[in-house]
Write a protein that holds these residues in place. Sequence first.
Motif, PDB file in Angstrom:
ATOM      1  N   ASP A   5       8.962   6.072  56.434  1.00 56.88           N
ATOM      2  CA  ASP A   5       9.303   4.807  55.768  1.00 56.88           C
ATOM      3  C   ASP A   5      10.461   4.984  54.791  1.00 56.88           C
TER       4      ASP A   5
ATOM      5  N   ARG B  59       4.351  -3.599  43.962  1.00 55.52           N
ATOM      6  CA  ARG B  59       4.847  -4.909  44.404  1.00 55.52           C
ATOM      7  C   ARG B  59       6.177  -4.769  45.132  1.00 55.52           C
TER       8      ARG B  59
ATOM      9  N   LYS C 207       7.309  -2.107  46.752  1.00 58.33           N
ATOM     10  CA  LYS C 207       7.042  -1.489  48.057  1.00 58.33           C
ATOM     11  C   LYS C 207       6.528  -2.524  49.054  1.00 58.33           C
ATOM     12  N   ALA C 208       5.550  -3.312  48.624  1.00 54.60           N
ATOM     13  CA  ALA C 208       4.941  -4.292  49.521  1.00 54.60           C
ATOM     14  C   ALA C 208       5.974  -5.305  50.004  1.00 54.60           C
ATOM     15  N   TRP C 209       6.837  -5.782  49.102  1.00 54.25           N
ATOM     16  CA  TRP C 209       7.816  -6.794  49.480  1.00 54.25           C
ATOM     17  C   TRP C 209       8.852  -6.220  50.441  1.00 54.25           C
TER      18      TRP C 209
ATOM     19  N   LYS D 241       8.566  -3.690  52.488  1.00 56.15           N
ATOM     20  CA  LYS D 241       7.964  -3.417  53.796  1.00 56.15           C
ATOM     21  C   LYS D 241       7.744  -4.707  54.583  1.00 56.15           C
ATOM     22  N   LYS D 242       7.452  -5.787  53.883  1.00 58.86           N
ATOM     23  CA  LYS D 242       7.244  -7.074  54.547  1.00 58.86           C
ATOM     24  C   LYS D 242       8.564  -7.713  54.959  1.00 58.86           C
ATOM     25  N   ASN D 243       9.650  -7.353  54.249  1.00 56.98           N
ATOM     26  CA  ASN D 243      10.975  -7.926  54.513  1.00 56.98           C
ATOM     27  C   ASN D 243      11.976  -6.785  54.716  1.00 56.98           C
ATOM     28  N   PRO D 244      11.872  -6.044  55.839  1.00 56.61           N
ATOM     29  CA  PRO D 244      12.642  -4.795  55.988  1.00 56.61           C
ATOM     30  C   PRO D 244      14.155  -4.958  55.903  1.00 56.61           C
TER      31      PRO D 244
ATOM     32  N   GLY E  16      14.967  -6.011  52.492  1.00 58.99           N
ATOM     33  CA  GLY E  16      14.501  -4.925  51.644  1.00 58.99           C
ATOM     34  C   GLY E  16      15.503  -3.793  51.545  1.00 58.99           C
TER      35      GLY E  16
END
Length: 343
Positions: free
Chosen positions: A158, A215, A217-219, A221-224, A227
Amino acid sequence: MQFSYKSALVGILLLCAPMASAAPNQTVDFSALPGWAQDDHAAALAVFQKSCPRLSKLDGLSKAEHAKLCEDAKSTKNPQKFFERNFQPMITTTGKDALFTGYFEPAIPGSRSKTSRYVTPIYRKPPEVKRGQQYKTRREIQNGALEGRGLEIAWIEDPVDAFFLHVQGSGRIKLENGEIIRVGFAGRNGHKYRSVGMEMVRRNILPKSQASAGRIKAWVKKNPKKGMDILAHNRSYIFFQEIETLSENQGPNGAIQVSLTAGRSVAVDPAFNPLGLPVFIDKQGGDPFRRLMVAQDVGTAVKGPQRADIFYGSGRLAGKIAGRTKSGGKLYLLMPKSAVAAR
């Protein structure tokens, strides 16, 4: 969380620097340190014993006094009395509120070679990178500027984990055969660090109260796609080296090349709190504690006399604690008495 890089070279250079004189220094009694008598002084002493040899160039501390201090640290039978006998607590302020944050050593699955799963490289420092000079940006390196040069130490899954490995400055890469690669700071590309969390707040992606490591990291990963653009906002990029001198149960090396100890090692600003010395932390807010620690590391975001980054150890649990740490309190420096008298 306030992110910071751990730079061994910077720390060693700053070890010899005098304390900043612009801020008022106030001496206090040990009785003024809240919780002093209840602390585990033996645990703190074990950490200080590792750091003591790095104090040979501390202002006001002669070679003979330094040798005597380290010998006393080895031979003392009463750790609390050792600190009270040899040190003077001081507090330095600039009028700004204290800020304590946390950092840790990530443990990330990876591979020695690129696979369909492990596609994100962890790079060694290219030989043309020079200290103090700007090199390729994070965006350029993310886009493949170093591909094909054999600079990869390992590959991980990742890019977000790679980014936060850069933030922490050291880590463990766990291979599928059980081998663990320890990596540590080797250099940087010379570009100034810029906070991704603050940029996400500026773009109204996250409210300021939620701009934590978890937060972010989560965002990402959800919006590569978006991101990766966000991560590239931080033009600074960290290069690593493989560390083969540490056992599995040791923490990563700090700025003075001493293995860090979870809950007892702290990163500070050496302009105010010289590396290798004990500091007493009165941390308030969430997960409060009062503890004698040792200044063994530095960070580019760690600036000022009442600013410290607490090392919480390795792995996921340490990361969770570090990620939620953002507290006030007070930091007291324990200065050798002979050095106080010389000032």
